[in-house]
Design a protein around this motif. Structure first.
Motif, PDB file in Angstrom:
ATOM      1  N   ASP A 111       0.805  -1.226   0.000  1.00 40.24           N
ATOM      2  CA  ASP A 111       0.000   0.000   0.000  1.00 40.24           C
ATOM      3  C   ASP A 111       0.837   1.274   0.000  1.00 40.24           C
ATOM      4  O   ASP A 111       0.295   2.373  -0.021  1.00 40.24           O
ATOM      5  N   ARG A 112       2.140   1.136   0.013  1.00 45.40           N
ATOM      6  CA  ARG A 112       2.992   2.332   0.008  1.00 45.40           C
ATOM      7  C   ARG A 112       2.874   3.062  -1.340  1.00 45.40           C
ATOM      8  O   ARG A 112       2.765   2.433  -2.380  1.00 45.40           O
ATOM      9  N   ARG A 113       2.896   4.375  -1.255  1.00 49.03           N
ATOM     10  CA  ARG A 113       2.854   5.193  -2.470  1.00 49.03           C
ATOM     11  C   ARG A 113       3.784   6.390  -2.307  1.00 49.03           C
ATOM     12  O   ARG A 113       4.059   6.821  -1.195  1.00 49.03           O
ATOM     13  N   ALA A 166       0.588  10.758  -4.616  1.00 48.21           N
ATOM     14  CA  ALA A 166      -0.203   9.776  -5.379  1.00 48.21           C
ATOM     15  C   ALA A 166      -1.670   9.893  -4.972  1.00 48.21           C
ATOM     16  O   ALA A 166      -1.971  10.079  -3.787  1.00 48.21           O
ATOM     17  N   ASP A 173      -3.958   7.804  -4.661  1.00 48.76           N
ATOM     18  CA  ASP A 173      -4.466   6.744  -3.785  1.00 48.76           C
ATOM     19  C   ASP A 173      -3.525   6.462  -2.619  1.00 48.76           C
ATOM     20  O   ASP A 173      -3.466   5.353  -2.104  1.00 48.76           O
ATOM     21  N   ARG A 174      -2.796   7.493  -2.217  1.00 45.40           N
ATOM     22  CA  ARG A 174      -1.883   7.285  -1.070  1.00 45.40           C
ATOM     23  C   ARG A 174      -2.703   7.089   0.207  1.00 45.40           C
ATOM     24  O   ARG A 174      -3.563   7.903   0.546  1.00 45.40           O
ATOM     25  N   ARG A 175      -2.410   6.021   0.901  1.00 53.65           N
ATOM     26  CA  ARG A 175      -3.156   5.678   2.114  1.00 53.65           C
ATOM     27  C   ARG A 175      -2.661   6.523   3.296  1.00 53.65           C
ATOM     28  O   ARG A 175      -1.470   6.837   3.398  1.00 53.65           O
ATOM     29  N   GLY A 185       5.938   5.839   2.967  1.00 56.63           N
ATOM     30  CA  GLY A 185       4.976   5.749   1.865  1.00 56.63           C
ATOM     31  C   GLY A 185       3.530   5.995   2.228  1.00 56.63           C
ATOM     32  O   GLY A 185       2.630   5.642   1.456  1.00 56.63           O
ATOM     33  N   TYR A 186       3.294   6.635   3.360  1.00 58.11           N
ATOM     34  CA  TYR A 186       1.917   6.885   3.803  1.00 58.11           C
ATOM     35  C   TYR A 186       1.744   8.347   4.196  1.00 58.11           C
ATOM     36  O   TYR A 186       2.698   8.995   4.641  1.00 58.11           O
TER      37      TYR A 186
END
Ligand SMILES: NC(=O)c1ccc[n+]([C@@H]2O[C@H](COP(=O)([O-])OP(=O)(O)OC[C@H]3O[C@@H](n4cnc5c(N)ncnc54)[C@H](OP(=O)(O)O)[C@@H]3O)[C@@H](O)[C@H]2O)c1
Length: 219
Positions: free
Chosen positions: A145-147, A151, A153-155, A178-179
């Motif tokens: 789920d890292r982005r 992004a 759709d970054r969580r 990444g969040y």
């Protein structure tokens, strides 16, 4: 601690299970110097660590924590009482743990408490600075789920604590991994990240997560 230069930041992960190894992988990928400890001799971890978390150094818990800028608690809450508070005295501690009676068994320390589990953890670690995060994402999602920043759709992950500078520091780590960090200025607010809460196990963006937590706080 310089979160801008992860290579200078030492992270000790206490707990080498599902979460500990997933966090170890993403932290190494993020450039941090990572050690991991289970409850016993690190020699027993060396083979498995070299396979499932290359780059992470197995150590005794006391040694890993003593050298760390940041300590992550990734142990089951029913084992929490086995943790010596002196190990993390003076440290910033990420509490990634959840109390869930079906797996932990009924623990009188956490059952029916008016306090959030992280507040109880903080009371048992009075010389540490506890920040709650990572508890509401599954270990199997931590890598995928890292982005990158920006992004669509970054969580988001909630980051809650009573010490503003520790919260900011941990938020920078969450961002680097990444969040999108969504910060809350009390450990108590982390109650909304717990199992059964509105963000537990749910992938949300930062605005949605902030709204969900605030709605629960005023409910
Ligand atoms: N599973 C998930 O997706 C998930 C997601 C978010 C949060 N969490 C929370 O994260 C925590 C860990 O879950 P998990 O699924 O990773 O557990 P796990 O796979 O059972 O692993 C637990 C690890 O903790 C170690 N440990 C126990 N007591 C210790 C101590 N005093 N010092 C150092 N290490 C110790 C164990 O080592 P030994 O084998 O040597 O005892 C083992 O390596 C739990 O609180 C859980 O609620 C889980």
């Amino acid at each position: 601690v310089s979160v801008l230069r992860p290579s200078g930041t030492r992270v000790a992960i206490l707990g080498a299970g599902r979460v500990g190894s997933a966090l170890g992988r993403v932290m190494v990928d993020g450039g941090y110097e990572v050690s991991v400890a289970a409850s016993g001799d690190p020699a027993g971890l060396e083979l498995i660590a070299s396979i499932v978390m290359p780059g992470v150094t197995p150590r005794w818990a006391a040694e890993a924590a003593a050298d760390a800028d940041l300590v992550v608690l990734a142990i089951p809450l029913h084992r929490f009482a086995t943790l010596d508070p002196a190990l993390v005295a003076g440290k910033i501690v990420i509490d990634n743990m959840n109390y869930w009676a079906p797996t932990d068994g009924v623990q009188s320390l956490f059952e029916d408490s008016a306090l959030s589990s992280s507040e109880i953890v903080q009371r048992h670690l009075p010389a540490a600075t506890v920040v709650k995060t990572f508890n509401h994402i599954g270990y199997h999602e931590l890598e995928e789920d890292r982005r990158l920043v920006g992004a669509h759709d970054r969580r988001a992950l909630g980051v809650a604590g009573d010490d503003p500078s520790a919260v900011q520091l941990v938020a920078a780590v969450v961002d680097r991994l990444g969040y999108d960090p969504v910060t809350f200025d009390t450990l108590r607010a982390g109650r909304t990240f717990e199992p059964g809460g509105p963000v537990f196990g749910v992938s949300l963006g930062r605005h949605e997560l902030g709204r969900a937590v605030r709605a629960r706080a005023v409910a």
